[in-house]
Design an enzyme around this catalytic site. Structure first.
Site, PDB file in Angstrom:
ATOM      1  N   CYS B 413       0.808  -1.216   0.000  1.00 43.09           N
ATOM      2  CA  CYS B 413       0.000   0.000   0.000  1.00 43.09           C
ATOM      3  C   CYS B 413       0.841   1.265   0.000  1.00 43.09           C
ATOM      4  CB  CYS B 413      -0.953  -0.012   1.171  1.00 43.09           C
ATOM      5  SG  CYS B 413      -0.133  -0.293   2.735  1.00 43.09           S
ATOM      6  N   HIS B 457      -1.868   0.223   7.076  1.00 39.44           N
ATOM      7  CA  HIS B 457      -2.230   0.616   5.723  1.00 39.44           C
ATOM      8  C   HIS B 457      -1.819   2.060   5.500  1.00 39.44           C
ATOM      9  CE1 HIS B 457      -4.277  -0.004   2.006  1.00 39.44           C
ATOM     10  NE2 HIS B 457      -5.179   0.952   2.220  1.00 39.44           N
ATOM     11  N   ASP B 473      -8.245   5.570  -2.068  1.00 39.98           N
ATOM     12  CA  ASP B 473      -7.312   4.491  -1.743  1.00 39.98           C
ATOM     13  C   ASP B 473      -6.899   3.773  -3.015  1.00 39.98           C
ATOM     14  OD1 ASP B 473      -5.793   2.539  -0.707  1.00 39.98           O
ATOM     15  OD2 ASP B 473      -7.358   1.660   0.572  1.00 39.98           O
TER      16      ASP B 473
END
Lengths: 305, 668
Positions: B413, B457, B473
């Site tokens: 991520c 994350h 995201d």
């Protein structure tokens, strides 16, 4: 009556100098119908004390010197064949007397010792099948040298228990000894002693002593003492019920002598060393001479009130 | 030291007491093993063996030289193994060492008492390191052993049964339980006046205050717990659970980090919109001051505040499990107006580096003049092209964004969020990276959410009027199952989930019964943390308020003191039962008589008879000899002579004596 007892004490004190406490305890013992064991070195006045007691109380006196070859018959008496009547006639031994001084009891063999001790306990003797009562009153004052000395047979605990009290006279105080040296031995003055009591008076006093009052609170104190001897770890064994009875009887006589008709804790404390000392042993030293320190501990630690 | 020669001090240590002391010492040292140097264990074994040999008279006590040597050696050892003598860790090692060394020179009861008290203290410090429910249960064992040692010290040397002593200690502990509960409920938790240094965390993983490529992927290997969250309403969808920890605004070409200004400026402007979410979080220690929250949060501990970049932060770092309650408005509008310095920070880029990405951004800008369209195009790019979501991304060089976007295309991520933020900034759209946790594991046993370190994350937010900051995201485009179902599902079978943590139970989620066991156990721990460890400060006040209405601290304190006093009084009444004591009037009067004389320094020994005592008193107080003798004679006559005099008579005698005697001997 008590005044006569006091004059008894004074008379004896004139002969045995500086031993008022022991004299009083010895008289207490006799008034409580107990037998007395005097334990001390030779020459400390044991015989003088016994003589004086006998004279003052108006009792017949016999002395048996215990030796290693003394036989029971020498104490109790034997039957001898009489040619005239062609019968065995009993010749009573020295035990048939009111006050007996068994001198140096631990020099005799256990067999002879037990003949005397049985007589003390039963108040009668059985010889050749016939039971013969001993005179009344009947006192035994036994003396012994400390058992650490050679050639002695120590009395076993069960026989020590027969004596109400064990006393030790100890060395006289300096002043008393000086008076003794100046005025001559007490034994020489024994004949001067006049009897103060007679049989009847003594019996009356002895009958009065059980009537001295013992309260609940006092019995509790005696019980506390006895329980302490049974539960505390430093005691090899505790006092027996005979021991506690002896304690109470002696305390009554002591209170009577003090002119009171009830017992207070101090009376118990006064007789405790003499009554309990020879019945107790330290756990750390079970063969030892007994419980002087244990008695001191009892006097100090057991709650008196 | 045992040079004091007073009789009481030199009483020997009874055998039972010594036995339990040794057992207690072992039990106290055991929980410390995790953070003690190994040589301490050797020291304990040596000292215990030495003391046993002393007890068996096979070894002498150490002399001064040996003691000094042991002390210096131990101090030096602590210094070497802990790098100093100051601080919690070194302090605890020193304490334990002292606790152990005292054993060899322990001669008398007094020394043993010192060792026992040290033991209680050492046990309390163990709680600083480990305060879980199992640890708390375990601490009862050394506590009972220490109590048994304390009791054994007072027993006679002849007592031989250690189990009877332990039973007594156990029943003492049981009897103390209600008092403990009372104190737990009512005793105010006073914040320490100085900050207590927490144990240094070794290898505890968590988010750091900056992000370089690979950081979060590393966290993805850890099965450790980050926090637990309980929602008051129904659980929101997973895809909405973005737990913010930090906002990273400064980029140096490789590393994203915070800017100090964010902590200093005014709190941000935001408008509440939509339905609020109420929840509470029990955070595991992170040794960092920031708190996890959903956007945009309100509430929390007293000293927590919302900083300009919407992160929640408190004054002190979180060194213990901490409970806090929050309310969040996920649909809130964040800084719709925008502030010039904030937007400037959100456009910052290093002067050089990543030329390909910059060029691409310019091209995107040309193709999509609308910022929203550009963002969508960028997201679409991640979804369309062959990007790969992986825990083991290849290492990136200096131009990390270029290498990722155009060469490797494999990342976790942080790679996606970093690249997207960079491109957005290069295209002139204010944007920043947010790190935190996403999703979590739902525990049906306790109806709460478990968030682990592998849920860490990073995502992106960009600013556009009139909506203000918007969360996007990019990882969702590449691996939607990461967001919707979690990391394990997203990684699939080919990549080892938690492969570096074979013992972590979270790894074996596929085994059903094991999973259920794990979740139930976690539920128990969560309850412990929430209701026992977390019962302090605000929560305590809340509970007390719900019981007593308006909470007045002073009143509560008084209530607690009164309650404890009342409990002790009841226990005392129950134990001594004064109403059952038989009324021995004579004895009571005699006790008063004794008390009267005690004021003049006359104390009756237990074996001293009344008459002997009275004689002693009469000699000491000749002026009052008559009154003293009168009383005692009356007492004797009533108690031993059986004279049924009324107790009043005795009382009168006593009162007469009291009137006659001065209050204290000094006043005569």
């Amino acid at each position: 009556m008590r005044a006569r007892l006091e004059s008894c004490l004074q008379s004896i004190d004139r002969v045995l100098l500086g031993k008022e406490l022991q004299v009083r305890l010895a008289l207490t013992c006799l008034l409580a119908r107990g037998h007395l064991l005097l334990e001390d070195l030779p020459g400390m006045g044991k015989t003088t004390l016994s003589h004086a007691l006998a004279r003052v109380l108006g009792l017949g006196f016999q002395r048996i010197q215990f030796t290693a070859d003394l036989l029971p018959g020498d104490i109790l008496g034997t039957s001898v064949f009489d040619k005239e009547s062609a019968q065995f006639v009993f010749h009573p031994g020295p035990i048939f007397c009111e006050l007996i001084l068994a001198d140096e009891i631990n020099r005799a063999t256990p067999k002879s010792q037990s003949a005397l001790l049985e007589a003390m306990e039963e108040g009668q003797v059985t010889i050749e099948g016939a039971t013969r009562p001993l005179p009344s009153p009947f006192f035994v004052i036994a003396t012994q040298n400390p058992v650490t000395q050679g050639g002695t047979f120590a009395l076993p605990e069960s026989q020590l228990d027969r004596f109400l009290m064990r006393l030790s006279l100890g060395y006289p105080a300096r002043a008393a000894e000086k008076a003794l040296l100046l005025a001559g031995s007490g034994r020489q003055r024994l004949p001067e002693l006049e009897p103060v009591l007679d049989h009847a008076a003594l019996a009356a006093i002895q009958a009065e002593i059980p009537r001295v009052r013992v309260s609940d609170a006092l019995v509790d104190y005696v019980l506390r003492l006895v329980e302490a001897t049974r539960s505390q770890p430093q005691f090899a064994w505790g006092l027996s019920p005979r021991g506690s009875l002896a304690l109470l009887a002696a305390a009554r006589a002591w209170a009577y002598l003090a002119g009171r008709d009830y017992v207070i804790p101090e009376d118990v404390q006064a007789v405790l060393p003499a009554v309990a000392g020879h019945r107790l042993r330290e756990r750390a030293d079970p063969a030892g001479q007994g419980g002087g320190t244990l008695v001191q501990w009892l006097l100090r630690e057991v709650a008196a009130v | 030291m045992t040079t004091a020669k007073s009789g009481a001090a030199l009483q020997p240590i009874p055998r039972v007491g010594l036995t339990w002391l040794l057992v207690a010492q072992l039990l106290v040292v055991l929980p410390h093993l995790g953070h003690l140097p190994l040589w301490i264990v050797g020291l304990w074994l040596g000292c215990a063996a030495w003391h046993i040999q002393i007890f068996r008279m096979r070894a002498p006590y150490p002399n001064g030289w040996i003691k000094a040597g042991l002390m210096l050696g131990t101090g030096f050892g602590v210094y070497l193994s802990r790098g100093g003598l100051i601080g919690l860790e070194a302090g605890v090692v020193l304490l334990i060492a002292a606790f152990i060394l005292k054993l060899v020179e322990m001669r008398s009861r007094r020394d043993a008492l010192v060792v026992i008290f040290l033991g209680f203290f050492a046990l309390a410090t163990a709680g600083l390191f480990e305060d879980g429910i199992l640890a708390a249960l375990y601490y009862l064992l050394p506590l009972a052993a220490l109590l048994a040692a304390l009791i054994g010290l007072q027993q006679s040397a002849l007592a031989a049964d250690p189990w009877a002593t332990l039973r007594l200690a156990g029943s003492l502990l049981l009897q103390a339980a209600p008092l403990m509960l009372l104190l737990f409920l009512f005793f105010p938790r006073i914040e320490p006046l100085w900050s207590l240094p927490g144990p240094r965390e070794r290898g505890v993983t968590g988010l750091s205050d900056s992000m370089t490529p690979g950081d979060i992927a590393e966290l993805g290997q850890s099965g450790a717990l980050a926090f637990r969250a309980s929602f008051e309403g129904p659980l929101p969808e997973r895809s909405r659970l973005y737990w913010r920890a930090l906002t990273l605004e400064h980029f140096d070409g490789r590393r994203w980090s915070q800017v100090p200004e964010a902590a200093q400026v005014e709190p941000p402007l935001w408008e509440k919109r939509g339905a609020p979410l109420a929840y509470s979080i029990v955070m595991q220690p992170s040794n960092r001051p920031w708190l996890y929250s959903l956007d945009v949060a309100e509430g929390g501990p007293d000293d927590a505040r919302l900083l300009a970049d919407f992160r929640l932060q408190q004054r002190r770092p979180v060194t213990r499990p901490q409970l806090y309650r929050l309310t969040s408005w996920p649909d809130a509008q964040r800084e719709p107006e925008g502030s010039v310095p904030a937007l400037q920070r959100a456009l910052q880029l290093p002067e050089r580096g990543n030329p390909q990405s910059r060029a691409w951004a310019a091209e995107l800008r040309r193709r999509h003049p609308e910022p929203e369209a550009l963002v969508q195009a960028l997201l679409g790019h991640f979804g369309r092209e062959a990007f790969h979501y992986t825990l083991k991304p290849p290492r990136l060089g200096r131009d990390s964004v270029d290498e990722f976007l155009f060469a490797t295309r494999r990342g976790f991520c942080e790679h996606f969020s970093s690249a997207m933020t960079f491109v957005l900034r290069a295209a002139g759209i204010p944007a920043r990276v947010v790190t935190g946790y996403q999703g979590g594991e739902f525990n049906p046993a306790g109806n709460y959410l478990l968030v682990h370190q592998f849920d860490a994350h990073a995502w992106v937010e960009y600013w556009q009027p009139p909506r203000g900051w918007t969360t996007v995201d990019p990882t969702f485009q590449v691996a939607p199952e990461r967001i919707e179902r979690g990391l394990q599902q997203a990684l699939g079978e080919e990549q080892g989930f938690l492969e570096e943590a074979p013992l972590s139970l979270a790894r074996y989620r596929s085994i059903d019964w094991l999973n259920r066991l794990r979740l139930s156990w976690d539920n128990l721990n969560y309850g412990w943390q929430r209701w026992v460890l977390g019962y302090q400060g605000e929560q305590q006040m809340q509970v007390l308020r719900s019981w007593f209405g308006k909470a007045d601290l002073r009143l509560l304190g008084l209530t607690a003191v009164a309650a404890v006093a009342a409990t002790l009084l009841l226990v005392a009444l129950w134990l001594f039962k004064p109403w059952r004591r038989e009324g021995d009037a004579q004895q009571r009067l005699f006790q008063r008589f004794e008390k009267l004389l005690a004021r003049h320094g006359l104390y009756r020994a237990p074996g001293e008879g009344p008459r002997a005592f009275a004689e002693r008193a009469a000699q000491r107080l000749p002026d009052h000899a008559g009154a003293i003798r009168t009383f005692v004679e009356l007492f004797e006559a009533q108690r031993y002579g059986g004279q049924q005099g009324a107790p009043g008579e005795l009382g009168r005698a006593l009162r007469q004596l009291r009137r006659a005697l001065p209050w204290r001997s000094g006043e005569e």
